[in-house]
Design a protein around this motif. Structure first.
Motif, PDB file in Angstrom:
ATOM      1  N   ILE A 145       0.846  -1.210   0.000  1.00 37.84           N
ATOM      2  CA  ILE A 145       0.000   0.000   0.000  1.00 37.84           C
ATOM      3  C   ILE A 145       0.874   1.250   0.000  1.00 37.84           C
ATOM      4  N   LYS A 146       1.937   1.219   0.772  1.00 38.05           N
ATOM      5  CA  LYS A 146       2.796   2.395   0.953  1.00 38.05           C
ATOM      6  C   LYS A 146       3.696   2.654  -0.248  1.00 38.05           C
ATOM      7  N   PHE A 147       4.223   1.585  -0.851  1.00 40.66           N
ATOM      8  CA  PHE A 147       5.252   1.766  -1.880  1.00 40.66           C
ATOM      9  C   PHE A 147       4.856   1.277  -3.274  1.00 40.66           C
ATOM     10  N   GLY A 148       3.720   0.572  -3.392  1.00 36.83           N
ATOM     11  CA  GLY A 148       3.358  -0.022  -4.670  1.00 36.83           C
ATOM     12  C   GLY A 148       3.174   0.961  -5.802  1.00 36.83           C
ATOM     13  N   ARG A 149       2.800   2.204  -5.489  1.00 36.04           N
ATOM     14  CA  ARG A 149       2.621   3.221  -6.530  1.00 36.04           C
ATOM     15  C   ARG A 149       3.499   4.444  -6.325  1.00 36.04           C
ATOM     16  N   THR A 150       4.383   4.391  -5.338  1.00 34.88           N
ATOM     17  CA  THR A 150       5.281   5.532  -5.098  1.00 34.88           C
ATOM     18  C   THR A 150       6.736   5.216  -5.428  1.00 34.88           C
ATOM     19  N   ASP A 151       7.051   3.949  -5.598  1.00 30.15           N
ATOM     20  CA  ASP A 151       8.418   3.543  -5.911  1.00 30.15           C
ATOM     21  C   ASP A 151       8.408   2.726  -7.198  1.00 30.15           C
ATOM     22  N   PHE A 152       9.180   3.164  -8.178  1.00 35.01           N
ATOM     23  CA  PHE A 152       9.155   2.542  -9.502  1.00 35.01           C
ATOM     24  C   PHE A 152       9.575   1.080  -9.451  1.00 35.01           C
ATOM     25  N   ILE A 153      10.610   0.762  -8.689  1.00 34.77           N
ATOM     26  CA  ILE A 153      11.093  -0.618  -8.630  1.00 34.77           C
ATOM     27  C   ILE A 153      10.080  -1.510  -7.925  1.00 34.77           C
ATOM     28  N   ALA A 154       9.476  -1.015  -6.852  1.00 34.69           N
ATOM     29  CA  ALA A 154       8.449  -1.792  -6.160  1.00 34.69           C
ATOM     30  C   ALA A 154       7.300  -2.118  -7.111  1.00 34.69           C
ATOM     31  N   ALA A 155       6.852  -1.131  -7.874  1.00 36.93           N
ATOM     32  CA  ALA A 155       5.776  -1.366  -8.838  1.00 36.93           C
ATOM     33  C   ALA A 155       6.200  -2.389  -9.891  1.00 36.93           C
ATOM     34  N   SER A 156       7.459  -2.300 -10.328  1.00 36.57           N
ATOM     35  CA  SER A 156       7.961  -3.191 -11.369  1.00 36.57           C
ATOM     36  C   SER A 156       8.032  -4.641 -10.901  1.00 36.57           C
ATOM     37  N   ILE A 157       8.564  -4.875  -9.690  1.00 36.60           N
ATOM     38  CA  ILE A 157       8.735  -6.252  -9.228  1.00 36.60           C
ATOM     39  C   ILE A 157       7.390  -6.887  -8.864  1.00 36.60           C
ATOM     40  N   LEU A 158       6.450  -6.097  -8.369  1.00 32.84           N
ATOM     41  CA  LEU A 158       5.116  -6.630  -8.104  1.00 32.84           C
ATOM     42  C   LEU A 158       4.409  -6.995  -9.408  1.00 32.84           C
ATOM     43  N   LYS A 159       4.595  -6.187 -10.431  1.00 29.48           N
ATOM     44  CA  LYS A 159       4.008  -6.490 -11.743  1.00 29.48           C
ATOM     45  C   LYS A 159       4.625  -7.752 -12.325  1.00 29.48           C
ATOM     46  N   SER A 160       5.938  -7.904 -12.208  1.00 31.75           N
ATOM     47  CA  SER A 160       6.605  -9.097 -12.743  1.00 31.75           C
ATOM     48  C   SER A 160       6.133 -10.355 -12.029  1.00 31.75           C
TER      49      SER A 160
END
Length: 258
Positions: A145-160
């Motif tokens: 919730i905190k980093f999924g849309r505020t950190d590019f790498i977090a968003a990328s690894i969750l998508k992968s």
């Protein structure tokens, strides 16, 4: 949250599979509360808050998606979320309903998930995989919730990781993308090991599995098309566990840096 005398808004979604969280999941914010259980999602708030925030429905929807992506890191299950409905509860007991059209999040497929209980020699439960999962999901979703849309790498690894769940024919390709994202962030494997406390063996094993030109789900299968095999369950489980460790360690790294 609002008091019980105010006009209430409840945004509702349905999701599959209904046991995705295995237990009631709640996330309470200052102005609204999300409850997820048994295939239903409810987001409750005052009508004043809802009407004063024109984008609140989409913001809550995105937060819900972050919650599901965090839970997916633990359970490796696909999920889908339906279009939302809005229910307005008037102070005099009247009720109104509005239906919204939104795209589905993901497709639902079968999961190989197995519930495991660990017992001692006398049969007493000393570790319960289900209760451990529920606890892990709560901890991880706070970070997604905190980093999924505020950190590019977090968003990328969750998508992968999500792509790995939903595209088993290319699972190792997607799990390897996780490692590549970390290399972009930290520059090299040595920094990944140091900053995320991940072993050299883990990084080496994920690299080896994803780049084996004899494995169908891997990155280089085109180099050996006449002699391909499917990765066995042990290899797949190892790759998932390494990718999972990388994701969780990175989210905890971000939390420690704040």
């Amino acid at each position: 949250m609002s008091n019980s005398n105010e006009e209430q808004i409840i945004l509702k979604w349905k999701f599959n599979p209904p046991d995705f969280f295995e237990a009631l999941y709640t996330s309470e914010e200052e102005d609204f509360k999300i409850e997820i259980d048994n295939g239903s999602i409810n987001a409750k708030m005052s009508s004043f808050f809802y009407e004063s925030q024109p984008d609140v429905r989409m913001e809550i929807y995105e937060k819900i998606n972050d919650i599901f992506l965090g839970a997916q890191v633990v359970n490796f299950k696909p999920f889908s979320i339906t279009n939302s409905t809005m229910h307005r509860f008037h102070s005099k007991g009247q009720k109104g309903t509005t239906i919204f059209l939104e795209p589905l999040v993901l497709n639902v497929n079968l999961s190989e998930f197995v519930d495991i209980k660990i017992t001692d020699k006398n049969g007493n439960i000393v570790g319960n995989a289900k209760s451990d999962r529920i606890k892990s999901i709560k901890n991880i979703t706070k970070l997604t919730i905190k980093f999924g849309r505020t950190d590019f790498i977090a968003a990328s690894i969750l998508k992968s990781f999500n792509n790995a769940v939903n595209d088993p024919a290319n699972e190792l390709v997607h799990l390897y993308e996780n490692l590549e994202s970390h290399r972009r962030r930290f520059g090299n494997d040595k920094k990944i090991r140091e900053d995320l406390d991940v072993s050299n063996n883990s990084i080496r094993d994920l690299h080896r599995l994803a780049n084996d030109n004899c494995i169908k789900q891997g990155r280089h299968r085109g180099q050996n098309p006449s002699n391909l095999r499917s990765a066995n369950s042990s290899e797949i489980r190892k790759a998932r566990d390494i990718a999972r460790k990388l994701i969780i360690s990175y989210l905890e790294y971000l939390e420690g840096a704040t």
